[in-house]
Scaffold this motif. Structure first.
Motif, mmCIF file in Angstrom:
data_model
loop_
_atom_site.group_PDB
_atom_site.id
_atom_site.type_symbol
_atom_site.label_atom_id
_atom_site.label_comp_id
_atom_site.label_asym_id
_atom_site.label_seq_id
_atom_site.Cartn_x
_atom_site.Cartn_y
_atom_site.Cartn_z
ATOM 1 N N GLY A 64 0.837 -1.194 0.000
ATOM 2 C CA GLY A 64 0.000 0.000 0.000
ATOM 3 C C GLY A 64 0.866 1.235 0.000
ATOM 4 O O GLY A 64 2.096 1.144 -0.093
ATOM 5 N N PRO A 65 0.251 2.401 0.134
ATOM 6 C CA PRO A 65 1.059 3.609 0.228
ATOM 7 C C PRO A 65 1.896 3.584 1.507
ATOM 8 O O PRO A 65 1.559 2.885 2.459
ATOM 9 N N GLU A 66 2.968 4.333 1.517
ATOM 10 C CA GLU A 66 3.870 4.328 2.671
ATOM 11 C C GLU A 66 3.156 4.726 3.959
ATOM 12 O O GLU A 66 3.519 4.281 5.043
ATOM 13 N N SER A 67 2.100 5.515 3.871
ATOM 14 C CA SER A 67 1.353 5.954 5.056
ATOM 15 C C SER A 67 0.417 4.880 5.606
ATOM 16 O O SER A 67 -0.155 5.046 6.687
ATOM 17 N N ALA A 68 0.255 3.769 4.891
ATOM 18 C CA ALA A 68 -0.640 2.697 5.347
ATOM 19 C C ALA A 68 -0.085 2.040 6.600
ATOM 20 O O ALA A 68 1.103 1.764 6.693
ATOM 21 N N ALA A 69 -0.963 1.797 7.565
ATOM 22 C CA ALA A 69 -0.551 1.224 8.845
ATOM 23 C C ALA A 69 -1.105 -0.180 9.084
ATOM 24 O O ALA A 69 -0.538 -0.938 9.872
ATOM 25 N N GLU A 129 4.406 -2.076 7.697
ATOM 26 C CA GLU A 129 5.564 -1.231 7.953
ATOM 27 C C GLU A 129 5.948 -0.579 6.634
ATOM 28 O O GLU A 129 6.238 -1.282 5.665
ATOM 29 N N ALA A 130 5.889 0.748 6.608
ATOM 30 C CA ALA A 130 6.134 1.506 5.377
ATOM 31 C C ALA A 130 5.190 1.037 4.260
ATOM 32 O O ALA A 130 5.545 1.015 3.093
ATOM 33 N N GLY A 131 3.974 0.622 4.636
ATOM 34 C CA GLY A 131 2.964 0.222 3.667
ATOM 35 C C GLY A 131 3.048 -1.197 3.160
ATOM 36 O O GLY A 131 2.317 -1.564 2.257
ATOM 37 N N VAL A 132 3.926 -2.025 3.762
ATOM 38 C CA VAL A 132 4.142 -3.380 3.242
ATOM 39 C C VAL A 132 4.144 -4.409 4.371
ATOM 40 O O VAL A 132 4.683 -4.159 5.437
ATOM 41 N N ILE A 192 -9.936 4.124 5.586
ATOM 42 C CA ILE A 192 -9.560 3.310 4.433
ATOM 43 C C ILE A 192 -8.849 4.185 3.412
ATOM 44 O O ILE A 192 -9.399 5.178 2.939
ATOM 45 N N LEU A 193 -7.621 3.801 3.105
ATOM 46 C CA LEU A 193 -6.845 4.491 2.076
ATOM 47 C C LEU A 193 -7.105 3.893 0.702
ATOM 48 O O LEU A 193 -7.168 4.592 -0.295
#
Length: 82
Positions: free
Chosen positions: A12-17, A35-38, A60-61
């Motif tokens: 996901g985007p880097e902001s995803a938690a 972590e860092a979107g992954v 939800i992103l």
């Protein structure tokens, strides 16, 4: 996921938690921190029909229906902006 463990790799985007994986009835069957979107989430990919990628506040992103995910290697699902 490496080895004999079944799972889904979430990007996901880097902001995803956090990622939330749902079954055909809309029930959460697995989730995991990103972590860092992954991250990899341990779950039987044949059970997953939807993926939500959330930020730290639970918003939800991205979301994606994943009816094409299957147990074979090389199949990728792609999340799109909601």
């Amino acid at each position: 996921m490496p080895g004999e463990t079944r799972g889904v790799l979430v990007l996901g985007p880097e902001s995803a938690a956090r990622a939330e994986l749902l079954d055909g009835k809309g029930r959460a069957i697995a989730s995991g921190s990103l972590e860092a979107g992954v991250s990899g989430v341990r779950v039987d990919p044949r059970q997953v029909t939807k993926l939500n990628v959330l930020d730290r506040d639970g918003r939800i992103l991205r979301t994606e229906a994943t009816p094409s995910l299957g147990p074979t290697l090389g199949q990728l699902g792609r999340a799109r902006a909601r």
